[in-house]
Design a protein around this motif. Structure first.
Motif, PDB file in Angstrom:
ATOM      1  N   TYR A 313       0.539  -1.423   0.238  1.00  0.00           N
ATOM      2  CA  TYR A 313      -0.126   0.275  -0.156  1.00  0.00           C
ATOM      3  C   TYR A 313       0.821   1.597  -0.430  1.00  0.00           C
ATOM      4  O   TYR A 313       0.218   2.243  -0.288  1.00  0.00           O
ATOM      5  N   GLU A 314       1.994   1.062   0.236  1.00  0.00           N
ATOM      6  CA  GLU A 314       2.841   2.705   1.313  1.00  0.00           C
ATOM      7  C   GLU A 314       3.558   3.098  -0.514  1.00  0.00           C
ATOM      8  O   GLU A 314       3.669   3.967  -0.811  1.00  0.00           O
ATOM      9  N   LYS A 315       4.109   1.785  -1.201  1.00  0.00           N
ATOM     10  CA  LYS A 315       4.448   2.112  -2.558  1.00  0.00           C
ATOM     11  C   LYS A 315       3.849   2.851  -2.957  1.00  0.00           C
ATOM     12  O   LYS A 315       4.194   3.452  -4.043  1.00  0.00           O
ATOM     13  N   VAL A 316       2.322   1.851  -3.295  1.00  0.00           N
ATOM     14  CA  VAL A 316       1.009   2.600  -4.301  1.00  0.00           C
ATOM     15  C   VAL A 316       0.841   3.663  -4.321  1.00  0.00           C
ATOM     16  O   VAL A 316       0.862   4.510  -5.236  1.00  0.00           O
ATOM     17  N   TYR A 317       0.686   4.426  -2.265  1.00  0.00           N
ATOM     18  CA  TYR A 317       0.441   5.375  -1.904  1.00  0.00           C
ATOM     19  C   TYR A 317       1.438   6.450  -2.993  1.00  0.00           C
ATOM     20  O   TYR A 317       0.539   7.759  -3.116  1.00  0.00           O
ATOM     21  N   GLU A 318       2.082   6.498  -2.200  1.00  0.00           N
ATOM     22  CA  GLU A 318       3.767   7.154  -2.914  1.00  0.00           C
ATOM     23  C   GLU A 318       3.571   7.501  -4.336  1.00  0.00           C
ATOM     24  O   GLU A 318       3.901   8.496  -4.584  1.00  0.00           O
ATOM     25  N   GLU A 319       3.515   6.720  -5.092  1.00  0.00           N
ATOM     26  CA  GLU A 319       3.953   6.598  -6.265  1.00  0.00           C
ATOM     27  C   GLU A 319       2.829   7.597  -6.770  1.00  0.00           C
ATOM     28  O   GLU A 319       2.150   8.610  -7.949  1.00  0.00           O
ATOM     29  N   GLN A 320       0.969   7.616  -6.867  1.00  0.00           N
ATOM     30  CA  GLN A 320       0.009   7.681  -6.855  1.00  0.00           C
ATOM     31  C   GLN A 320       0.067   9.579  -6.306  1.00  0.00           C
ATOM     32  O   GLN A 320      -0.362  10.475  -6.787  1.00  0.00           O
ATOM     33  N   MET A 321       0.588   9.714  -4.868  1.00  0.00           N
ATOM     34  CA  MET A 321       0.425  10.693  -4.394  1.00  0.00           C
ATOM     35  C   MET A 321       1.514  11.694  -5.278  1.00  0.00           C
ATOM     36  O   MET A 321       1.518  13.440  -5.745  1.00  0.00           O
ATOM     37  N   GLU A 322       2.902  11.423  -5.907  1.00  0.00           N
ATOM     38  CA  GLU A 322       3.459  12.325  -6.629  1.00  0.00           C
ATOM     39  C   GLU A 322       2.752  12.588  -8.421  1.00  0.00           C
ATOM     40  O   GLU A 322       3.052  13.611  -8.266  1.00  0.00           O
ATOM     41  N   ILE A 323       1.475  12.211  -8.350  1.00  0.00           N
ATOM     42  CA  ILE A 323       0.381  12.312  -9.056  1.00  0.00           C
ATOM     43  C   ILE A 323      -0.178  12.968  -8.927  1.00  0.00           C
ATOM     44  O   ILE A 323      -0.688  14.818  -9.927  1.00  0.00           O
ATOM     45  N   ALA A 324      -0.864  13.140  -7.677  1.00  0.00           N
ATOM     46  CA  ALA A 324      -1.394  14.028  -7.062  1.00  0.00           C
ATOM     47  C   ALA A 324      -1.083  15.160  -6.885  1.00  0.00           C
ATOM     48  O   ALA A 324      -1.289  16.317  -7.169  1.00  0.00           O
ATOM     49  N   LYS A 325      -0.157  15.274  -6.514  1.00  0.00           N
ATOM     50  CA  LYS A 325       0.730  16.468  -6.001  1.00  0.00           C
ATOM     51  C   LYS A 325       1.302  17.279  -7.825  1.00  0.00           C
ATOM     52  O   LYS A 325       1.146  19.023  -7.522  1.00  0.00           O
ATOM     53  N   SER A 326       0.710  16.471  -8.656  1.00  0.00           N
ATOM     54  CA  SER A 326       1.251  17.590 -10.254  1.00  0.00           C
ATOM     55  C   SER A 326       0.466  18.261 -10.384  1.00  0.00           C
ATOM     56  O   SER A 326       0.321  19.057 -11.339  1.00  0.00           O
ATOM     57  N   LYS A 327      -0.873  17.667 -10.530  1.00  0.00           N
ATOM     58  CA  LYS A 327      -2.362  17.909 -10.775  1.00  0.00           C
ATOM     59  C   LYS A 327      -3.441  19.231  -9.894  1.00  0.00           C
ATOM     60  O   LYS A 327      -2.541  19.887  -8.969  1.00  0.00           O
ATOM     61  N   ALA A 328      -3.299  20.161 -10.501  1.00  0.00           N
ATOM     62  CA  ALA A 328      -3.989  21.442  -9.647  1.00  0.00           C
ATOM     63  C   ALA A 328      -5.067  21.064  -9.295  1.00  0.00           C
ATOM     64  O   ALA A 328      -6.196  20.321  -9.860  1.00  0.00           O
ATOM     65  N   PRO A 329      -5.616  21.952  -8.587  1.00  0.00           N
ATOM     66  CA  PRO A 329      -6.733  21.730  -7.273  1.00  0.00           C
ATOM     67  C   PRO A 329      -8.253  21.360  -8.562  1.00  0.00           C
ATOM     68  O   PRO A 329      -8.437  22.741  -9.474  1.00  0.00           O
ATOM     69  N   GLY A 330      -8.852  20.050  -8.356  1.00  0.00           N
ATOM     70  CA  GLY A 330      -9.530  19.695  -9.319  1.00  0.00           C
ATOM     71  C   GLY A 330      -9.460  19.124 -11.074  1.00  0.00           C
ATOM     72  O   GLY A 330     -10.286  18.926 -11.407  1.00  0.00           O
ATOM     73  N   GLU A 331      -8.414  19.151 -11.025  1.00  0.00           N
ATOM     74  CA  GLU A 331      -7.814  18.593 -12.348  1.00  0.00           C
ATOM     75  C   GLU A 331      -7.614  17.517 -12.367  1.00  0.00           C
ATOM     76  O   GLU A 331      -7.846  16.612 -11.989  1.00  0.00           O
ATOM     77  N   LEU A 332      -8.553  16.688 -13.087  1.00  0.00           N
ATOM     78  CA  LEU A 332      -8.376  15.364 -13.909  1.00  0.00           C
ATOM     79  C   LEU A 332      -7.636  14.555 -14.160  1.00  0.00           C
ATOM     80  O   LEU A 332      -6.327  15.318 -14.790  1.00  0.00           O
ATOM     81  N   LEU A 333      -7.517  13.521 -14.208  1.00  0.00           N
ATOM     82  CA  LEU A 333      -6.159  12.809 -14.432  1.00  0.00           C
ATOM     83  C   LEU A 333      -6.700  12.975 -16.039  1.00  0.00           C
ATOM     84  O   LEU A 333      -7.562  12.716 -16.795  1.00  0.00           O
ATOM     85  N   ASN A 334      -4.993  12.128 -16.912  1.00  0.00           N
ATOM     86  CA  ASN A 334      -4.870  11.994 -18.212  1.00  0.00           C
ATOM     87  C   ASN A 334      -4.347  11.628 -18.361  1.00  0.00           C
ATOM     88  O   ASN A 334      -3.924  10.482 -17.851  1.00  0.00           O
ATOM     89  N   TRP A 335      -3.798  10.860 -19.645  1.00  0.00           N
ATOM     90  CA  TRP A 335      -3.524   9.577 -20.184  1.00  0.00           C
ATOM     91  C   TRP A 335      -2.355   9.412 -20.151  1.00  0.00           C
ATOM     92  O   TRP A 335      -0.884   8.381 -19.233  1.00  0.00           O
ATOM     93  N   ASP A 336      -1.132  10.819 -19.734  1.00  0.00           N
ATOM     94  CA  ASP A 336      -0.147  10.729 -19.455  1.00  0.00           C
ATOM     95  C   ASP A 336       0.371  10.347 -18.001  1.00  0.00           C
ATOM     96  O   ASP A 336       0.948   9.678 -17.632  1.00  0.00           O
ATOM     97  N   ASP A 337      -0.695  10.675 -16.856  1.00  0.00           N
ATOM     98  CA  ASP A 337      -0.728  10.184 -15.698  1.00  0.00           C
ATOM     99  C   ASP A 337      -0.942   8.447 -15.830  1.00  0.00           C
ATOM    100  O   ASP A 337      -0.287   8.555 -14.755  1.00  0.00           O
ATOM    101  N   ILE A 338      -1.864   8.255 -16.314  1.00  0.00           N
ATOM    102  CA  ILE A 338      -2.272   6.671 -16.455  1.00  0.00           C
ATOM    103  C   ILE A 338      -0.408   6.112 -16.697  1.00  0.00           C
ATOM    104  O   ILE A 338       0.085   5.297 -16.168  1.00  0.00           O
ATOM    105  N   GLN A 339       0.443   6.623 -18.086  1.00  0.00           N
ATOM    106  CA  GLN A 339       1.350   5.929 -17.902  1.00  0.00           C
ATOM    107  C   GLN A 339       2.650   5.820 -17.194  1.00  0.00           C
ATOM    108  O   GLN A 339       3.183   5.447 -16.937  1.00  0.00           O
TER     109      GLN A 339
END
Length: 479
Positions: A313-339
């Motif tokens: 869980y912790e390693k998944v959380y770290e990976e996903q938080m890196e993506i979340a921090k790169s997004k503006a408030p309310g901004e939805l995910l895109n194809w690059d985020d998935i990769q």
């Protein structure tokens, strides 16, 4: 005279007996070398053993017992009233996946067709239909098209977690994910957004899956009967939607729709008959079953491992938080985020290796062929199964260990990891499932910490893996 008559009679009987013995011997010597195994009981064969092993929570037992007794490559059995050859190795998987339309073809058990298909179209629902259906899917499910669905998937996931998870301290994951994946499929395949309309489908749909691989006894109260009755309700509801959509298309109100239903109705050969409408309904039902049950099961299984294994869980959380921090408030995910979700996908793959969402698939032999020294006669059915390779230490050392690193680099040996099948008939919805799963994981782990309420909750198979108590999870909000 009597003596000669008796002598002639005895000699005639003797020579006729020799001739009959010769014919029997010649027949035996020329009989095909069938795979080892047994057919079990008349009519039902070994279906009860097959279903019973799954119900007990150990579906691989049916396979392992027979590979140990008969052959590690292929064995004979009888399932769903059919002579069947079960292929049991990576080489068997490769042979079947590469032999489509050369040795084998698509086959649906009559019991499954009775649940899904309109009786009036049973004859039309033949080997060509899957080919026709797949001609539409690559366009609908290729990356360029799927990129447009990511914001919809992301927003629906956020809404689902906010309304159905956040208000509670504990939730049952499996029923919630079933509702979510079904609502998403209805939205993307048919542009259905009304929760009441979705509910009309969801309730009878819940009765279908447990009956698809059950013993086909159509008596009130049996799983098969419940599936048949549920199928009738769904087919009628779909017919109503199809006719309404056809009307919208004829009036030019659906010109910009991207959903699969409109594509089927505008690009296929519509002969204007009720049989055509039923044919489209059959295809949509098949897609809903494939996209709904397996994906909801996969998400549930992944949540189970994330809640059971804090270091994962912790390693998944770290990976996903890196993506979340790169997004503006309310901004939805895109194809690059998935990769960027590489580790999360490795965790998903390892989850599906240990607890695959589907057991395998059936095919039909269209000619006599030989595999591993055994002859599979024309007309026999074949079955490939994930359980002969996914937990085989020959292919996956220490197979019961949860180890996402197995999927780094080039990953497992080809044809050993097969949750999506392989070859020309590989599941065309693999990329769709990948997006749906990863988007759900992203939103879940960045919102909650997870704790299992029942640490040793049993997994049963019905026919997909289902936690006995729905996977009861305690939620700890992160914000």
């Amino acid at each position: 005279m009597d003596f000669y008559y008796q002598l002639f009679l005895y000699l005639s009987i003797f020579y006729i007996s020799l001739y009959l013995l010769f014919l029997v011997f010649r027949q035996k010597s020329s009989a095909p070398n069938l795979p080892p195994g047994k057919k079990g009981w008349p009519i039902i064969g070994e279906s009860l053993d097959f279903v019973g092993a799954a119900k007990s929570g150990c579906p691989e037992k049916f396979i392992n017992d027979r590979t140990a007794k008969y052959s590690p490559e292929v064995f004979r059995t009888s399932l769903l009233g059919e002579d069947m050859a079960v292929f049991c190795s990576a080489s068997g998987n490769k042979f079947l996946f590469s032999g489509q339309d050369k040795y084998i073809t698509t086959w649906w058990p009559s019991s499954m067709k009775k649940v899904i298909v309109f009786p009036e179209t049973m004859e039309k629902f033949n080997k060509d239909d899957p080919k026709k259906m797949r001609s539409f899917l690559p366009e609908f499910l290729k990356p360029e098209a799927l990129q447009h669905y990511i914001p919809i998937m992301d927003s629906m996931t956020r809404e689902h977690l906010e309304s159905d998870w956040s208000p509670y301290k504990e939730v049952k994951v499996f029923p919630l994910t079933k509702n979510y994946t079904f609502a998403l499929a209805c939205r993307l395949f048919m542009n259905i957004k009304d929760p009441q309309v979705v509910s009309k489908f969801a309730d009878p749909f819940a009765r279908i899956a447990p009956g698809l691989t059950s013993v086909p006894i159509n008596i009130p109260g049996t799983p098969f009967n419940k599936a048949v009755e549920g199928g009738k309700v769904i087919r009628q509801e779909l017919l109503n939607i199809i006719r309404q959509r056809k009307k919208e298309i004829s009036e030019g109100k659906d010109a910009k729709s991207r959903d699969l239903l409109s594509r089927l109705l505008t690009e296929a050969d519509d002969d204007g008959s009720v049989y055509y409408e039923m044919d489209v309904s059959n295809k949509i039902i098949g897609l809903l079953i494939a996209s709904h049950d397996t994906t909801s099961t996969s998400i549930t299984v992944i949540v189970n491992y994330l809640a059971s294994l804090p270091h994962i869980y912790e390693k998944v959380y770290e990976e996903q938080m890196e993506i979340a921090k790169s997004k503006a408030p309310g901004e939805l995910l895109n194809w690059d985020d998935i990769q960027k979700m590489k580790y999360s996908w490795n965790v998903t793959c390892e989850s599906m290796r240990l607890t695959p969402p589907a057991q395998g698939a059936f095919r039909e032999a269209i000619t006599d062929f030989t595999f591993a020294g055994y002859t599979i006669p024309k007309g026999w059915k074949t079955f490939w199964t994930v359980y002969t390779t996914h937990k085989n230490p020959k292919y996956f050392p220490d197979p019961e260990k949860f180890d996402p690193s197995r999927f780094e680099g080039n990953g497992p040996t080809p044809f050993t990891y097969v949750p999506f099948g392989g070859g020309p008939r590989m599941c065309p919805g693999k990329e769709y499932a990948r997006l749906e799963i990863l988007i759900f994981i992203h939103n879940l782990v960045t919102k909650f910490k997870l704790e299992k309420v029942i640490p040793d909750e049993k997994i049963i198979y019905n026919p997909s893996p289902v936690p006995a108590n729905g996977l009861l999870i305690r939620l700890r909000p992160l914000n």
